[in-house]
Design a protein around this motif. Structure first.
Motif, PDB file in Angstrom:
ATOM      1  N   ALA A  61      98.329  51.299  59.524  1.00 33.97           N
ATOM      2  CA  ALA A  61      99.130  52.822  58.681  1.00 33.97           C
ATOM      3  C   ALA A  61      98.484  54.077  59.823  1.00 33.97           C
ATOM      4  CB  ALA A  61      97.528  53.620  58.210  1.00 33.97           C
ATOM      5  N   ILE A  62      98.379  54.231  60.943  1.00 37.10           N
ATOM      6  CA  ILE A  62      98.254  54.764  61.534  1.00 37.10           C
ATOM      7  C   ILE A  62      99.115  54.868  63.048  1.00 37.10           C
ATOM      8  CG2 ILE A  62      97.030  55.573  64.226  1.00 37.10           C
ATOM      9  CD1 ILE A  62      94.069  55.501  62.570  1.00 37.10           C
ATOM     10  N   CYS A  63      99.501  53.436  63.103  1.00 34.98           N
ATOM     11  CA  CYS A  63     100.662  53.023  63.607  1.00 34.98           C
ATOM     12  C   CYS A  63     102.080  53.593  62.633  1.00 34.98           C
ATOM     13  CB  CYS A  63     100.691  51.819  64.352  1.00 34.98           C
ATOM     14  SG  CYS A  63      99.696  51.343  65.216  1.00 34.98           S
ATOM     15  N   ASP A  64     102.523  53.393  61.562  1.00 37.98           N
ATOM     16  CA  ASP A  64     103.336  53.556  60.891  1.00 37.98           C
ATOM     17  C   ASP A  64     103.438  54.718  60.425  1.00 37.98           C
ATOM     18  OD1 ASP A  64     103.825  50.710  60.482  1.00 37.98           O
ATOM     19  OD2 ASP A  64     103.031  50.699  58.820  1.00 37.98           O
ATOM     20  N   GLN A  65     102.774  56.104  60.264  1.00 39.16           N
ATOM     21  CA  GLN A  65     102.710  57.008  60.368  1.00 39.16           C
ATOM     22  C   GLN A  65     102.589  57.751  61.502  1.00 39.16           C
ATOM     23  OE1 GLN A  65      99.925  58.078  56.663  1.00 39.16           O
ATOM     24  NE2 GLN A  65     100.082  55.752  55.837  1.00 39.16           N
ATOM     25  N   VAL A  66     101.926  57.833  62.030  1.00 42.11           N
ATOM     26  CA  VAL A  66     101.848  58.855  63.834  1.00 42.11           C
ATOM     27  C   VAL A  66     102.391  57.924  65.203  1.00 42.11           C
ATOM     28  CG1 VAL A  66     100.136  60.034  64.699  1.00 42.11           C
ATOM     29  CG2 VAL A  66      99.538  59.542  62.361  1.00 42.11           C
ATOM     30  N   LEU A  67     101.980  57.470  65.086  1.00 41.39           N
ATOM     31  CA  LEU A  67     102.894  56.500  67.155  1.00 41.39           C
ATOM     32  C   LEU A  67     103.666  55.931  66.978  1.00 41.39           C
ATOM     33  CD1 LEU A  67      99.259  54.698  67.873  1.00 41.39           C
ATOM     34  CD2 LEU A  67      99.192  56.784  67.716  1.00 41.39           C
ATOM     35  N   ILE A  68     104.472  55.724  65.978  1.00 47.34           N
ATOM     36  CA  ILE A  68     105.781  55.581  66.276  1.00 47.34           C
ATOM     37  C   ILE A  68     106.442  55.820  65.217  1.00 47.34           C
ATOM     38  CG2 ILE A  68     104.300  52.512  66.581  1.00 47.34           C
ATOM     39  CD1 ILE A  68     106.066  51.804  64.318  1.00 47.34           C
ATOM     40  N   ASN A  69     108.361  55.311  66.223  1.00 42.90           N
ATOM     41  CA  ASN A  69     109.418  55.909  65.037  1.00 42.90           C
ATOM     42  C   ASN A  69     109.904  55.280  64.148  1.00 42.90           C
ATOM     43  OD1 ASN A  69     111.973  56.784  64.030  1.00 42.90           O
ATOM     44  ND2 ASN A  69     112.215  57.547  65.765  1.00 42.90           N
ATOM     45  N   PRO A  70     109.643  54.419  63.072  1.00 43.54           N
ATOM     46  CA  PRO A  70     110.054  53.558  62.973  1.00 43.54           C
ATOM     47  C   PRO A  70     110.933  52.338  62.717  1.00 43.54           C
ATOM     48  CG  PRO A  70     108.756  54.129  60.750  1.00 43.54           C
ATOM     49  CD  PRO A  70     108.977  55.545  62.401  1.00 43.54           C
ATOM     50  N   VAL A  71     112.117  53.619  62.730  1.00 41.46           N
ATOM     51  CA  VAL A  71     113.605  53.288  62.410  1.00 41.46           C
ATOM     52  C   VAL A  71     114.009  52.839  64.356  1.00 41.46           C
ATOM     53  CG1 VAL A  71     115.355  55.095  62.568  1.00 41.46           C
ATOM     54  CG2 VAL A  71     113.757  55.456  61.181  1.00 41.46           C
ATOM     55  N   ILE A  72     113.020  53.753  65.308  1.00 44.90           N
ATOM     56  CA  ILE A  72     113.382  52.705  66.319  1.00 44.90           C
ATOM     57  C   ILE A  72     112.710  52.327  66.879  1.00 44.90           C
ATOM     58  CG2 ILE A  72     115.230  54.676  66.775  1.00 44.90           C
ATOM     59  CD1 ILE A  72     113.639  56.284  68.614  1.00 44.90           C
ATOM     60  N   GLU A  73     111.224  51.824  66.426  1.00 49.65           N
ATOM     61  CA  GLU A  73     110.150  51.512  67.263  1.00 49.65           C
ATOM     62  C   GLU A  73     109.306  50.288  66.954  1.00 49.65           C
ATOM     63  OE1 GLU A  73     108.566  54.623  70.480  1.00 49.65           O
ATOM     64  OE2 GLU A  73     107.859  54.864  67.976  1.00 49.65           O
ATOM     65  N   ASP A  74     109.447  49.337  67.827  1.00 50.87           N
ATOM     66  CA  ASP A  74     108.579  48.090  67.078  1.00 50.87           C
ATOM     67  C   ASP A  74     106.606  48.072  68.276  1.00 50.87           C
ATOM     68  OD1 ASP A  74     109.922  46.690  65.455  1.00 50.87           O
ATOM     69  OD2 ASP A  74     111.051  46.319  67.081  1.00 50.87           O
ATOM     70  N   TYR A  75     105.777  47.793  67.031  1.00 45.03           N
ATOM     71  CA  TYR A  75     104.756  47.942  68.047  1.00 45.03           C
ATOM     72  C   TYR A  75     104.171  46.540  67.801  1.00 45.03           C
ATOM     73  CZ  TYR A  75     102.573  48.570  63.466  1.00 45.03           C
ATOM     74  OH  TYR A  75     102.351  48.349  61.919  1.00 45.03           O
ATOM     75  N   THR A  76     102.963  45.728  68.413  1.00 47.04           N
ATOM     76  CA  THR A  76     102.310  45.041  68.515  1.00 47.04           C
ATOM     77  C   THR A  76     100.710  45.078  68.997  1.00 47.04           C
ATOM     78  OG1 THR A  76     102.408  44.227  70.317  1.00 47.04           O
ATOM     79  CG2 THR A  76     103.270  43.489  68.946  1.00 47.04           C
ATOM     80  N   PHE A  77      99.747  44.992  68.428  1.00 45.49           N
ATOM     81  CA  PHE A  77      98.305  45.443  68.810  1.00 45.49           C
ATOM     82  C   PHE A  77      97.970  44.059  68.519  1.00 45.49           C
ATOM     83  CE2 PHE A  77      98.535  45.370  64.285  1.00 45.49           C
ATOM     84  CZ  PHE A  77      97.100  45.382  63.816  1.00 45.49           C
ATOM     85  N   GLU A  78      95.960  44.381  69.459  1.00 46.87           N
ATOM     86  CA  GLU A  78      95.365  43.344  70.145  1.00 46.87           C
ATOM     87  C   GLU A  78      94.032  44.483  68.705  1.00 46.87           C
ATOM     88  OE1 GLU A  78      94.621  42.295  74.084  1.00 46.87           O
ATOM     89  OE2 GLU A  78      96.761  41.951  73.943  1.00 46.87           O
ATOM     90  N   LEU A  79      92.905  43.892  68.391  1.00 52.51           N
ATOM     91  CA  LEU A  79      91.935  44.307  67.567  1.00 52.51           C
ATOM     92  C   LEU A  79      90.724  43.737  68.615  1.00 52.51           C
ATOM     93  CD1 LEU A  79      91.427  46.873  66.183  1.00 52.51           C
ATOM     94  CD2 LEU A  79      91.192  44.861  63.636  1.00 52.51           C
TER      95      LEU A  79
END
Length: 82
Positions: A61-79
């Motif tokens: 939720a943090i990534c999708d709503q704050v850290l990225i622009n879902p139109v032009i960016e993707d993300y991966t994470f390690e937890l």
């Protein structure tokens, strides 16, 4: 508690002018082995809580709503648990 390492990159279909600038700089410095450069962002986020599944959901939720622009960016994470 958990620590997340989030890598954000432009989608493959999006042009990366900053990456091209870095590539040209590498070529001008005679680093001919570099054939492509894509520039991204890196975040470290510490999340409170003991439930890994809930921490992953909150991080998405943090990534999708704050850290990225879902139109032009993707993300991966390690937890990782702290």
């Amino acid at each position: 508690m958990f620590k997340a390492k989030v890598n954000v990159t432009l989608k493959k279909s999006v042009l990366d002018p900053q990456g091209k600038t870095v590539l040209h700089a590498l070529e001008s410095l005679n680093f001919k082995e570099a054939k492509d450069v894509r520039v991204g962002k890196y975040f470290e986020v510490t999340l409170d809580g003991a439930d890994r599944k809930k921490a992953e959901e909150k991080l998405r939720a943090i990534c999708d709503q704050v850290l990225i622009n879902p139109v032009i960016e993707d993300y991966t994470f390690e937890l990782a648990a702290l």
